[in-house]
Design an enzyme around this catalytic site. Structure first.
Site, PDB file in Angstrom:
ATOM      1  N   SER A 275       0.843  -1.196   0.000  1.00 16.48           N
ATOM      2  CA  SER A 275       0.000   0.000   0.000  1.00 16.48           C
ATOM      3  C   SER A 275       0.881   1.250   0.000  1.00 16.48           C
ATOM      4  O   SER A 275       1.758   1.397  -0.850  1.00 16.48           O
ATOM      5  CB  SER A 275      -0.958  -0.047   1.205  1.00 16.48           C
ATOM      6  OG  SER A 275      -1.936   0.957   1.105  1.00 16.48           O
TER       7      SER A 275
ATOM      8  N   GLU B 156      -1.346  -2.302  -8.471  1.00 16.17           N
ATOM      9  CA  GLU B 156      -2.627  -2.738  -7.913  1.00 16.17           C
ATOM     10  C   GLU B 156      -3.340  -1.534  -7.318  1.00 16.17           C
ATOM     11  O   GLU B 156      -2.715  -0.512  -7.012  1.00 16.17           O
ATOM     12  CB  GLU B 156      -2.425  -3.825  -6.867  1.00 16.17           C
ATOM     13  CG  GLU B 156      -1.491  -3.450  -5.725  1.00 16.17           C
ATOM     14  CD  GLU B 156      -2.158  -2.715  -4.592  1.00 16.17           C
ATOM     15  OE1 GLU B 156      -3.382  -2.881  -4.415  1.00 16.17           O
ATOM     16  OE2 GLU B 156      -1.466  -1.963  -3.878  1.00 16.17           O
TER      17      GLU B 156
ATOM     18  N   HIS C 198      -3.757  -5.135  -2.355  1.00 18.31           N
ATOM     19  CA  HIS C 198      -4.903  -5.107  -1.441  1.00 18.31           C
ATOM     20  C   HIS C 198      -5.815  -6.302  -1.695  1.00 18.31           C
ATOM     21  O   HIS C 198      -6.960  -6.173  -2.124  1.00 18.31           O
ATOM     22  CB  HIS C 198      -5.679  -3.798  -1.593  1.00 18.31           C
ATOM     23  CG  HIS C 198      -4.963  -2.612  -1.055  1.00 18.31           C
ATOM     24  ND1 HIS C 198      -3.964  -1.958  -1.741  1.00 18.31           N
ATOM     25  CD2 HIS C 198      -5.108  -1.945   0.120  1.00 18.31           C
ATOM     26  CE1 HIS C 198      -3.515  -0.944  -1.022  1.00 18.31           C
ATOM     27  NE2 HIS C 198      -4.182  -0.913   0.113  1.00 18.31           N
TER      28      HIS C 198
END
Length: 340
Positions: A113, A236, A305
């Site tokens: 992230s 992502e 995620h």
């Protein structure tokens, strides 16, 4: 040649740091469970001085967060540095890090992230292989600990001095959300999911670079984004990002010529609540952003995620072989050095 950290071994010391959001201070029970579950895997866990600090919207001041990272790299007993969670604002640390110190003390650095900013900056400035992989509070902090699939790739990538080869899809996905420290008192349900699929066929070999799309895009134009020429670019999106935001970030990468430079584009599996629809699908955004190029594209891989996940090493040679049937992603060199 990338700078490879020594492999992780059973019984090694792992340092927990919080370079971004102050969630450990807000959810201490979940943090404690994460450390216990990590210890249960056979490692010694040490929590950095400011890992549970609270300073407004961050886990400590910039100086405190930088201090923890430097201390972890200096400590000869620490073999790996695992981030507690992502969130926001780890990019505030980048101009304050001592990259010479990090280069002189190579060790495993892992998170995902927002931690993308830290992983890519360290790789860009030092050549050190860094790892997009599970965080303490999210994956290790689950009621039943690390998912067996995630654990298998953690061991395969971080503890094995041999080339991992093909990354095999998990075939399952866990979307259920349980409120932390309230009702996460049981394992979450998993369900079968679609296999990765090819969007634009082709084959490419190159260094792997992996990260969260919006965080990676925020590094564009800074000295902290690694060279994208010839890379297998793995991106992502989180479930907070819808079509409009994703379109914005993909356009940013297009305008810095990322898709002209990269050799292949690998996209992580999207959460069903991400905001993409049949009328506004992610696939259309990817094809639009890469229009005019022949970059191979495949979607639906187990990273970012999503749970479970495999671990992606930045800087390691990889092969993206995206045929009309099942696309394949392989690591063709070790991500860590040889055993001492």
């Amino acid at each position: 040649m990338p700078l490879k950290p020594p492999p992780l071994r059973p019984g090694d010391k792992i340092e927990i740091v919080s370079p971004a959001s102050p969630v450990p201070a807000l959810r201490p029970e979940r943090f404690g469970r994460g450390t216990s579950n990590l210890e249960a895997l056979g490692f010694k866990v040490h929590v950095a001085e400011n890992a549970c600090a609270l300073h407004g919207h961050t886990a400590g001041t910039v100086e405190e967060r930088v201090h923890d990272l430097h201390a972890a790299f200096i400590d000869d007993e620490v073999r790996a540095i695992v981030c507690s969670i992502g969130g926001y604002n780890s990019n505030a640390l980048l101009e304050h890090l001592d990259y010479g110190l990090i280069r002189d003390n190579p060790k495993i650095l892992m998170g995902y992230s927002d931690i993308t900013a830290l992983l890519l900056a360290v790789h860009a400035k030092t050549g050190l292989v860094t790892f997009l992989g599970p965080s303490l509070m999210v994956q290790f902090g689950e009621y039943d600990g690390l998912h067996p699939y995630t654990e298998s790739y953690l061991r395969e990538i971080l503890m094995n001095p041999d080339p991992p080869g093909k990354l095999v899809a998990s075939g399952v996905s866990i979307h259920e959300y349980l409120e932390w420290d309230q009702d996460d008192t049981r394992p979450r349900h998993e369900e079968p999911c679609e296999a990765p699929r090819t969007l634009r066929p082709g084959r490419a070999e190159g260094r792997m670079l992996a990260g969260n799309l919006c965080t990676l895009a925020a590094l564009a134009g800074t000295p902290y984004l690694p060279d994208l020429e010839g890379v297998v670019l793995c991106v992502e999106v989180s479930d907070e990002e819808d079509s409009a935001w994703t379109d914005r970030y993909l356009t940013q990468l297009r305008q810095v010529r990322a898709f002209e430079q990269a050799a292949a584009l690998v996209v992580g599996r999207v959460h069903p609540d991400s905001g993409f629809t049949n009328e506004d699908p992610l696939e259309d955004l990817l094809l639009g952003a890469t229009a005019g190029t022949d970059i191979p594209i495949a979607t639906g891989f187990d990273f970012g995620h999503t749970d479970p996940m495999f671990v992606l090493p930045n800087g390691v040679r990889s092969v993206a072989d995206f045929g009309d049937l099942e696309p394949e992603l392989s690591l063709i060199e070790p991500a860590v050095g040889q055993l001492e």
